[in-house]
Write an enzyme that holds these catalytic residues in place. Structure first.
Site, short mmCIF file in Angstrom:
data_model
loop_
_atom_site.label_atom_id
_atom_site.label_comp_id
_atom_site.label_asym_id
_atom_site.label_seq_id
_atom_site.Cartn_x
_atom_site.Cartn_y
_atom_site.Cartn_z
N SER A 137 0.83 -1.20 0.00
CA SER A 137 0.00 0.00 0.00
C SER A 137 0.87 1.26 0.00
CB SER A 137 -0.95 -0.04 1.20
OG SER A 137 -1.95 0.95 1.08
N ASP A 199 -8.05 -4.89 -6.70
CA ASP A 199 -7.62 -3.91 -5.69
C ASP A 199 -7.82 -2.48 -6.20
OD1 ASP A 199 -6.46 -2.51 -3.65
OD2 ASP A 199 -4.46 -3.35 -3.91
N HIS A 313 -7.60 -5.54 -1.42
CA HIS A 313 -6.37 -4.86 -1.07
C HIS A 313 -5.58 -5.61 0.00
CE1 HIS A 313 -3.61 -1.55 -0.81
NE2 HIS A 313 -3.88 -1.31 0.46
#
Length: 631
Positions: A137, A199, A313
């Protein structure tokens, strides 16, 4: 492979096979999970050594969204820790500066000192052969910045240590120039961006900036802590299904509109860079073309749902653990009965690996067309460069004819010189031929620049001595003719002076090629014994024309402040011209009796005599400025 044959699609699958056959992905993800967990104890990154490989993993938890105004900003990126990230010519050649997300840069800068100390300590260890920098991320964006700094630093100390960056679900980081700079520096292979097919985080910055996107980005950063702290998992409920659907639609619409006619829309602020490794339950697909990456982002996300695009994610661990050579072998066995070419087989394998094989044709067909864009059609950059060398030899006679014309002008009785002879030319066939040759050379060099900017030539093309010298020779010979054409046709009266409003972009690019060339010791310190064959400032005549205009303005200007300004400009140019002449950096035509420069020098002498009398005859000077004859 023939010169005009497309590059094989299988090259991307080869990279995918390599990654899956090594422990790089599982080890990187394991360290990312540890880094996310360590964030609860205010640790932003973790380091682990496995044999001769050192892994550095960054936490995906960071205060970058919410009400932080930097969420909306792009800022220039030139250096980190005093280390220039890109060679100067790269930043100058770009139409816009290299820029990145301000919030992510601030986040990295806040921990840079501790990162630097840790990494420099690793470099002192002699048994370290390579470094893998990774992050999940927001941690992926931090890992990318750390990799850029480390690659640049290692180049500055001539280190052979290899560096690879592997990110998972990283958001976009910089603009088009940022992506192009990485490609031109040949660093694209150092970056592997692992992205799961649903994602939303890597796609988030394609959407228009709204309070909703900012809120959800803030939420996503803290979802990682749900793995170690259930309390943070409750934050997911703060965003309603309706808001998630709105965000999903905004991202989808932006992705759909982002690529048109095979190019990325100019409205897109953030561009992908490096290699994108799309993972799914069925396998993995690797592509490196920015246009193809964005199209695949759109097609893969279109098979998801608003909730699924958010939950995906956090599933990288599942995807990485499923990837194995056994999976690839199973897929290859499915292709044995496909009687197509290796390219078509590779394309079919890519579709299966992306998880789209069982989708409707409305998705599969665009996906195949998208992947076909990744093929490099036509000759390779090396072959293009070789072909250009042949074309250069064919246009050299045009240059030789212009050189002959320049010598011919120097021998004429009118003593005008090269520049003024062309500027005041009539309908003579000789000058018409020169003008045609000038235009042919311009088309050739414009084509060279166009090919370079389309990445159809080697990335170091503009550093090769052959082309740097050839472009400089062309510029010094041809630009005075362009200036003569500009002022001879009175274009300066319509557009303004040449330097600001008339100069062709190719000359500005060639200036940078020459400035950034590799200079041998003592090359710039050689003194000339004779005048140069061409004036070393290709814009010299444009500066003469401006200086002539300043003198004319002084004859009609009454404002003393403006008079002082004009005189200062005139004096500065005079000093500059005298220095060029003394250093013999002008060609002999500059000093021809009736050249524009010689005429200007005589006019300047008259003006100096007049100014010397101004204190004693202010009234007469005023009358002179009004156009009256002084008795």
């Amino acid at each position: 492979m023939e010169a005009n044959e497309a590059s094989p699609f299988e090259s991307s699958e080869m990279l995918a096979t390599f990654l899956i056959s090594t422990p790089l992905l599982p080890e990187s993800w394991k360290l990312c999970s540890q880094a996310n967990a360590a964030a609860a104890n205010l640790r932003s990154f973790v380091v682990e050594r496995i044999g001769t490989v050192v892994y550095v993993a960054f936490s995906g938890v960071g205060m970058i969204g919410g009400s932080d105004p930097s969420w909306r900003n792009l800022v220039p990126l030139e250096s980190i820790g005093g280390v220039p990230l890109f060679s100067p010519r790269r930043n100058k050649d770009a139409e816009e500066p290299v820029m990145i997300h301000e919030g992510m840069l601030n986040l990295f800068s806040s921990i840079f000192n501790s990162i630097q100390n840790q990494v420099l300590g690793i470099l002192e260890t002699t048994d370290t052969k390579s470094i893998v920098i990774t992050g999940h991320s927001i941690g992926g964006a931090t890992a990318s910045l750390c990799t850029l700094w480390l690659i640049s630093y290692l180049q500055s100390i001539s280190s052979s240590l290899s560096v690879m960056c592997i990110t998972f679900g990283s958001p976009l980081l910089g603009n088009k120039s940022f992506s192009e700079a990485i490609s031109k520096e040949k660093w694209r292979g150092n970056f592997i961006q692992v992205v799961s097919k649903h994602d939303i985080m890597p796609r988030l910055l394609f959407a228009p900036i709204t309070p909703l996107t900012s809120q959800l980005n803030f939420l996503l950063q803290f979802w990682h802590l749900s793995m170690t702290s259930p309390e943070f998992g409750k934050l997911a409920k703060q965003v309603s299904d309706k808001d998630k659907a709105k965000l999903f639609t905004a991202v989808m619409d932006s992705l759909e509109a982002s690529t048109q006619n095979g190019e990325i829309s100019s409205s897109i602020l953030f561009h992908p860079f490096g290699n994108y490794f799309f993972v799914s339950e069925e396998g993995a697909l690797c592509v490196d073309s920015p246009v193809t990456i964005i199209k695949m982002m759109h097609l893969l996300l279109s098979t998801s749902s608003p909730s699924g695009s958010i939950e995906d994610h956090l599933k990288y661990g599942e995807y990485v653990n499923r990837l194995s050579l056994e999976m690839l072998n199973q897929k290859n066995s499915l292709l044995r009965n496909i009687p197509n070419s290796s390219y078509e087989a590779g394309l079919e394998l890519a579709i299966q690996s992306s998880g789209l094989a069982d989708k409707e044709s409305a998705v599969i067909i665009p996906a195949k067309e998208c992947l076909k864009l990744a093929r490099r059609m036509g000759p390779s950059p090396a072959l293009n460069a070789a072909s250009l060398a042949l074309k250069l030899s064919k246009v050299n006679p045009y240059r030789a004819q212009i050189e002959w014309y320049k010598s011919w002008c120097d021998e004429q009785d009118d003593e005008k010189g090269y520049y003024d002879s062309f500027k005041t030319r009539g309908a003579c066939k000789r000058e018409m031929k020169v003008n045609i040759n000038r235009q042919k050379l311009a088309r050739f060099w414009n084509n060279v620049i166009d090919m370079l900017e389309k990445n159809e030539l080697p990335h170091d093309f503009d550093q090769r001595a052959k082309w740097v010298c050839a472009s400089q020779f062309y510029k010094l010979l041809s630009e005075p003719l362009d200036i003569a054409e500009y002022y001879g046709k009175g274009m300066h009266r319509v557009k303004g002076h040449y330097l600001e409003h008339g100069r062709e972009r190719r000359y500005e690019i060639f200036d940078r090629w020459w400035e950034n060339r590799i200079v041998s010791t003592g090359e710039d310190n050689k003194e000339r014994s004779t005048f140069a064959s061409s004036t070393q400032d290709s814009c010299f005549w444009a500066k003469v024309e401006e200086a002539r205009d300043w003198l004319n303005c002084m004859r009609s200007e009454r404002d003393t402040n403006k008079l002082a300004m004009y005189w200062e400009k005139i004096e500065n140019f005079e000093k500059y011209a005298i220095e060029l002449i003394q250093n013999k950096e002008v060609s002999s035509d500059v000093l021809a009796k009736n050249s524009s420069y010689s005429t200007w020098v005589e006019d300047l002498k008259e003006m100096k005599q007049l100014r010397a009398n101004v204190p004693r005859y202010p009234h007469q000077f005023t009358r002179f400025l009004d156009g009256e004859v002084v008795p």
